[in-house]
Design an enzyme around this catalytic site. Structure first.
Site, PDB file in Angstrom:
ATOM      1  N   GLY A 122       0.820  -1.198   0.000  1.00  0.00           N
ATOM      2  CA  GLY A 122       0.000   0.000   0.000  1.00  0.00           C
ATOM      3  C   GLY A 122       0.855   1.249   0.000  1.00  0.00           C
ATOM      4  O   GLY A 122       2.051   1.199   0.274  1.00  0.00           O
ATOM      5  N   PRO A 150       2.451   4.873   1.049  1.00  0.00           N
ATOM      6  CA  PRO A 150       2.973   5.302   2.337  1.00  0.00           C
ATOM      7  C   PRO A 150       1.884   5.947   3.185  1.00  0.00           C
ATOM      8  O   PRO A 150       1.015   6.639   2.656  1.00  0.00           O
ATOM      9  CB  PRO A 150       4.034   6.344   1.985  1.00  0.00           C
ATOM     10  N   GLY A 170      -0.996   2.976   6.879  1.00  0.00           N
ATOM     11  CA  GLY A 170      -1.157   2.244   8.130  1.00  0.00           C
ATOM     12  C   GLY A 170      -0.576   0.847   8.135  1.00  0.00           C
ATOM     13  O   GLY A 170      -1.000   0.010   8.922  1.00  0.00           O
ATOM     14  N   LYS A 171       0.397   0.586   7.288  1.00  0.00           N
ATOM     15  CA  LYS A 171       0.978  -0.755   7.240  1.00  0.00           C
ATOM     16  C   LYS A 171       1.729  -1.061   8.533  1.00  0.00           C
ATOM     17  O   LYS A 171       1.544  -2.116   9.125  1.00  0.00           O
ATOM     18  CB  LYS A 171       1.922  -0.873   6.034  1.00  0.00           C
ATOM     19  N   THR A 172       2.561  -0.123   8.937  1.00  0.00           N
ATOM     20  CA  THR A 172       3.312  -0.328  10.175  1.00  0.00           C
ATOM     21  C   THR A 172       2.357  -0.460  11.348  1.00  0.00           C
ATOM     22  O   THR A 172       2.525  -1.320  12.217  1.00  0.00           O
ATOM     23  CB  THR A 172       4.250   0.858  10.418  1.00  0.00           C
ATOM     24  N   HIS A 198     -16.078   7.476 -15.271  1.00  0.00           N
ATOM     25  CA  HIS A 198     -15.265   6.442 -15.908  1.00  0.00           C
ATOM     26  C   HIS A 198     -15.535   5.073 -15.273  1.00  0.00           C
ATOM     27  O   HIS A 198     -15.847   4.106 -15.962  1.00  0.00           O
ATOM     28  CB  HIS A 198     -13.784   6.818 -15.776  1.00  0.00           C
ATOM     29  N   GLU A 199     -15.431   5.037 -13.954  1.00  0.00           N
ATOM     30  CA  GLU A 199     -15.632   3.754 -13.274  1.00  0.00           C
ATOM     31  C   GLU A 199     -17.076   3.279 -13.406  1.00  0.00           C
ATOM     32  O   GLU A 199     -17.330   2.084 -13.584  1.00  0.00           O
ATOM     33  CB  GLU A 199     -15.242   3.847 -11.799  1.00  0.00           C
ATOM     34  N   HIS A 211     -17.429   1.466 -16.642  1.00  0.00           N
ATOM     35  CA  HIS A 211     -17.024   0.056 -16.589  1.00  0.00           C
ATOM     36  C   HIS A 211     -18.142  -0.784 -15.985  1.00  0.00           C
ATOM     37  O   HIS A 211     -18.499  -1.841 -16.506  1.00  0.00           O
ATOM     38  CB  HIS A 211     -15.792  -0.112 -15.686  1.00  0.00           C
ATOM     39  N   ASP A 231      -6.466   0.738 -19.251  1.00  0.00           N
ATOM     40  CA  ASP A 231      -7.498   0.011 -19.988  1.00  0.00           C
ATOM     41  C   ASP A 231      -7.026  -0.269 -21.406  1.00  0.00           C
ATOM     42  O   ASP A 231      -7.131  -1.388 -21.905  1.00  0.00           O
ATOM     43  CB  ASP A 231      -8.784   0.851 -20.054  1.00  0.00           C
TER      44      ASP A 231
HETATM   45  P1  ADP Z   1       2.881   3.098   6.555  1.00  0.00           P
HETATM   46  O1  ADP Z   1       3.668   2.134   7.351  1.00  0.00           O
HETATM   47  O2  ADP Z   1       1.852   2.453   5.701  1.00  0.00           O
HETATM   48  O3  ADP Z   1       3.691   4.075   5.779  1.00  0.00           O
HETATM   49  P2  ADP Z   1       2.069   3.952   9.134  1.00  0.00           P
HETATM   50  O4  ADP Z   1       1.511   2.691   9.639  1.00  0.00           O
HETATM   51  O5  ADP Z   1       3.412   4.310   9.588  1.00  0.00           O
HETATM   52  O6  ADP Z   1       2.036   3.977   7.565  1.00  0.00           O
HETATM   53  O7  ADP Z   1       1.052   5.102   9.469  1.00  0.00           O
HETATM   54  C1  ADP Z   1       1.466   6.363   9.879  1.00  0.00           C
HETATM   55  C2  ADP Z   1       0.479   6.959  10.841  1.00  0.00           C
HETATM   56  O8  ADP Z   1      -0.734   7.265  10.184  1.00  0.00           O
HETATM   57  C3  ADP Z   1       0.097   6.026  11.949  1.00  0.00           C
HETATM   58  O9  ADP Z   1       0.961   6.130  13.012  1.00  0.00           O
HETATM   59  C4  ADP Z   1      -1.288   6.511  12.335  1.00  0.00           C
HETATM   60  O10 ADP Z   1      -1.198   7.590  13.216  1.00  0.00           O
HETATM   61  C5  ADP Z   1      -1.832   7.026  11.029  1.00  0.00           C
HETATM   62  N1  ADP Z   1      -2.711   6.040  10.393  1.00  0.00           N
HETATM   63  C6  ADP Z   1      -2.512   5.469   9.185  1.00  0.00           C
HETATM   64  N2  ADP Z   1      -3.517   4.631   8.878  1.00  0.00           N
HETATM   65  C7  ADP Z   1      -4.356   4.630   9.917  1.00  0.00           C
HETATM   66  C8  ADP Z   1      -5.585   3.955  10.215  1.00  0.00           C
HETATM   67  N3  ADP Z   1      -6.142   3.094   9.365  1.00  0.00           N
HETATM   68  N4  ADP Z   1      -6.174   4.209  11.393  1.00  0.00           N
HETATM   69  C9  ADP Z   1      -5.636   5.069  12.269  1.00  0.00           C
HETATM   70  N5  ADP Z   1      -4.494   5.734  12.049  1.00  0.00           N
HETATM   71  C10 ADP Z   1      -3.849   5.540  10.898  1.00  0.00           C
HETATM   72 ZN    ZN Z   2     -10.788   2.279 -16.632  1.00  0.00          ZN
END
Ligand code: ADP
Ligand code: ZN
Length: 656
Positions: A246, A248, A251-253, A469-470, A473, A544
């Site tokens: 996803g 940056p 919220g991956k971390t 557009h969507e 489709h 597309d």
């Molecule tokens: P990534 O690792 O995807 O770059 P992070 O997980 O570091 O992103 O997210 C950065 C900050 O953004 C988190 O510490 C949080 O404060 C906020 N955040 C991102 N996504 C969410 C979410 N789904 N719910 C709540 N806070 C979020």
């Molecule tokens: Zn399209």
């Protein structure tokens, strides 16, 4: 205000252990100690505690004549040290120089010292006086070298060189990890930060708003970690890794931390670039060390952020050779993942926003075999994220969170966290009692201004065109019997695309021409809708067009589905033809192929347009729903279009 909010976007909330200020062992202490020791040696250097008093040659000669002198020591042919006889030491004139009653200097200490000019002259006058007075005083020669001083002088260059070396090494190795201590010995150690029971900030799923699908998928990982036996009992193997894909700040971390928090297991966090150092072999050794640590604490989670730093596809074109170190690191990572058995209960989570450049070997079964996509949040999810980050704020009672969510299309979770923090700061600057709507709007403006360059911020008119557009489709595929069934349409940007329509993955083994044609038609539906509604087309259909051009070319040249070209294929399964520069057909055929392809596509385009003209009102309705909700599912389509105008294929219905 929450700690996390203070961070700018994309920054991870650093969980700090409570800092207990105890005197930390610091290498500077060593330096200080060494310097002190040398100083001490210099000052108290070797010989005696009491320094002889200064005197002059004339005085000395008087003492000598009086018979007070027992011995004269000539040091380094420069200095004379005078040792008095026992009786003389008692004399009044000397008494103040022979120490006091507390520290009487012993007879082995010199009482006086002085510098004489010329050694020869001094010797002569000494001997003369000695003879004249018939004395028994003696003269000895001594070369006194300050051992320590000389040692220091010889060692000094080495000390300086070693000092500089240590300094440089620290500089080089203290990239992200930092920290004191002798880094030089730790260069092969992993730099992972460890969060475990002892770190006081806990993240749980409660802190992660939205991301329903992703949460569900990682929930499984939590289960694995909590009670592995339940799954291994029947012979199944616990997955070793999952990759979170996803943009940056989505919220991956956060999600990975929540997994660790929910499962109550230690969490090792580091970035892919932490492996890479300028020394050969360091990356691989860090990987080894990381897995060793994780295994010791198992069950545990390793989280590697930005795995593309090491996981990029191993070079096919590698002229420079500079990637070898990275490849070694990647190989080690793969080896470790293969190496640990499924009973070690270490799960590796990795994050990237560039899944496309990752090495295929990483995605192989038994490694990161689960891929979890994390999109930018839609309106509803944005509202939830706002709720999470508004929690710690003192906000105005009338604040409408839904309104805020609508004002922030294309914002990531991190952006929203940032908005909340900015708003609080703005309100504070204006000395307000609580954070209100206007503060949030100002914050959004400020952040949009800052983001515009790097992020996709969508203007309302762009959003409208994406929605149509969507919707195009969706409408076309709804109306075509053989088009793949649609599950979800979004106008939430993701990666390079601004919106997407999701179909059930294609699982048919054999395709009939009708099916391919319907698919092409549905794919063209996006551009056709732009044409029908706005009477102008845009660049938004690049993906597309790329897709259908490939499909059409395949129909004509590979599958032999075109009447004019006939039942032949130019496909070469051996792959040899890739290396030849000549085409396996004549110029004339080439022209024909091109013509057939464009005819095929044009026909489908017209077909899509006529479908959309016919259902223009429904298309508009759908687009408006999309604009409002940003995501729609099959149910919404059913409501707008009614049942599909034909019987759905049985097999497909089951899949849904
Ligand atoms: P990534 O690792 O995807 O770059 P992070 O997980 O570091 O992103 O997210 C950065 C900050 O953004 C988190 O510490 C949080 O404060 C906020 N955040 C991102 N996504 C969410 C979410 N789904 N719910 C709540 N806070 C979020
Ligand atoms: Zn399209």
């Amino acid at each position: 205000m929450a700690k996390e909010n203070k961070k700018p976007e994309n920054k991870k909330p650093e969980i700090k252990k409570p800092e207990i200020k105890k005197p930390k062992f610091n290498s500077y202490w060593i330096y200080a100690a060494i310097i002190l020791v040398f100083l001490g040696i210099q000052i108290f250097g070797g010989s005696s505690w009491s320094q002889p008093s200064k005197t002059t040659q004339t005085d000395f000669e008087t003492f000598l004549r009086d018979g007070d002198v027992e011995k004269v020591e000539i040091i380094n042919r420069k200095i004379a040290k005078v040792y008095l006889t026992k009786e003389a030491r008692g004399k009044e004139i000397h008494s103040k120089n022979t120490g006091n009653s507390i520290f009487p200097s012993s007879s082995s200490d010199a009482t006086y010292q002085f510098e004489f000019g010329d050694l020869q002259n001094f010797e002569n006058s000494f001997n003369q006086i000695k003879e004249e007075n018939n004395l028994s005083s003696i003269m000895v020669w001594e070369t006194d070298s300050n051992m320590w001083g000389e040692l220091l002088l010889t060692l000094l260059p080495f000390i300086v060189i070693i000092g500089i070396w240590i300094f440089i090494m620290r500089r080089m190795s203290s990239g992200a990890g930092g920290g004191a201590g002798s880094q030089i010995f730790n260069i092969g150690k992993s730099k992972a930060k460890l969060f475990d029971q002892n770190s006081d900030v806990k993240t749980s799923f409660k802190d992660v708003a939205g991301l329903e699908g992703a949460k569900e998928e990682v929930q499984e990982i939590v289960d694995f970690l909590k009670n592995p036996d339940k799954y291994t009992r029947l012979g199944g193997k616990i997955p070793k890794g999952a990759i979170l894909i996803g943009l940056p700040g989505t919220g991956k971390t956060l999600l990975a931390k929540a997994v660790a928090g929910e499962a109550h297991v230690p969490f090792f966090s580091l970035s892919g670039s932490d492996f890479v150092e300028m020394f050969v072999g360091v990356g691989a050794s860090r990987v080894r060390d990381l897995f060793k640590q994780a295994k010791e604490k198992s069950p545990s989670i390793i989280f590697i952020d930005e795995i593309d730093a090491v996981g990029r596809a191993r070079g096919k074109v590698n002229f420079s050779g500079s990637n070898d170190e990275r490849e070694n690191t990647l190989n080690q990572l793969l080896t470790e993942m293969d190496g640990f058995g499924s009973n070690t209960n270490v799960i590796v989570l990795a994050a990237t926003n560039r899944a496309d450049i990752l090495d295929k070997a990483l995605m192989r079964a038994g490694r990161f075999d689960r891929q979890i996509y994390i999109d930018l949040p839609d309106v509803r999810e944005r509202k939830d994220i706002f709720d999470v980050h508004l929690r710690p704020l003192k906000k105005n009672k009338k604040l409408n969170v839904e309104f805020l969510a609508k004002q922030t299309p294309g914002f990531s979770g991190a952006d929203i966290a940032n908005v909340c923090n900015e708003a609080a700061l703005i309100a504070a600057r204006k000395e307000r009692k609580s954070v209100g709507k206007q503060d949030f709007l100002d914050a959004v403006d400020r952040i949009v201004g800052g983001l515009e360059k790097k992020n996709k911020i969508i203007t309302p008119s762009e959003k409208r065109s994406i929605a149509f557009h969507e919707a195009g489709h969706a409408t076309v595929s709804w109306m075509l019997e053989h088009a793949p069934p649609l599950i979800k349409v979004t106008i939430v940007p993701r990666g390079k695309s601004l919106g997407s329509a999701w179909y059930l993955p294609e699982e048919r083994l054999i395709l009939k021409p009708n099916q391919i044609l319907d698919e092409i038609c549905a794919t063209l539906g996006g551009r056709a809708a732009e044409k029908v509604i706005f009477n102008e087309i845009s660049t938004g259909a690049l993906n597309d067009l790329e897709k259908i051009t490939k499909q059409a070319r395949a129909m004509v040249t590979i599958y032999g589905l075109n009447d004019k070209i006939g039942n032949l294929t130019y496909y070469d399964s051996t792959g040899e033809s890739e290396y030849s520069f000549t085409k396996p057909y004549s110029e004339k055929t080439a022209e024909l192929i091109d013509k057939e392809i464009s005819k095929l596509i044009e026909t489908q385009y017209q077909r899509a347009i006529s479908i959309l003209e016919k259902h223009k009102d429904k298309l508009t309705e759908l687009a408006n729903v999309l604009l409002e909700k940003e995501v729609i599912f099959k149910d919404n389509l059913l409501k707008i279009f009614g049942k599909r105008p034909f019987k759905e294929e049985k097999g497909r219905e089951e899949e849904e």
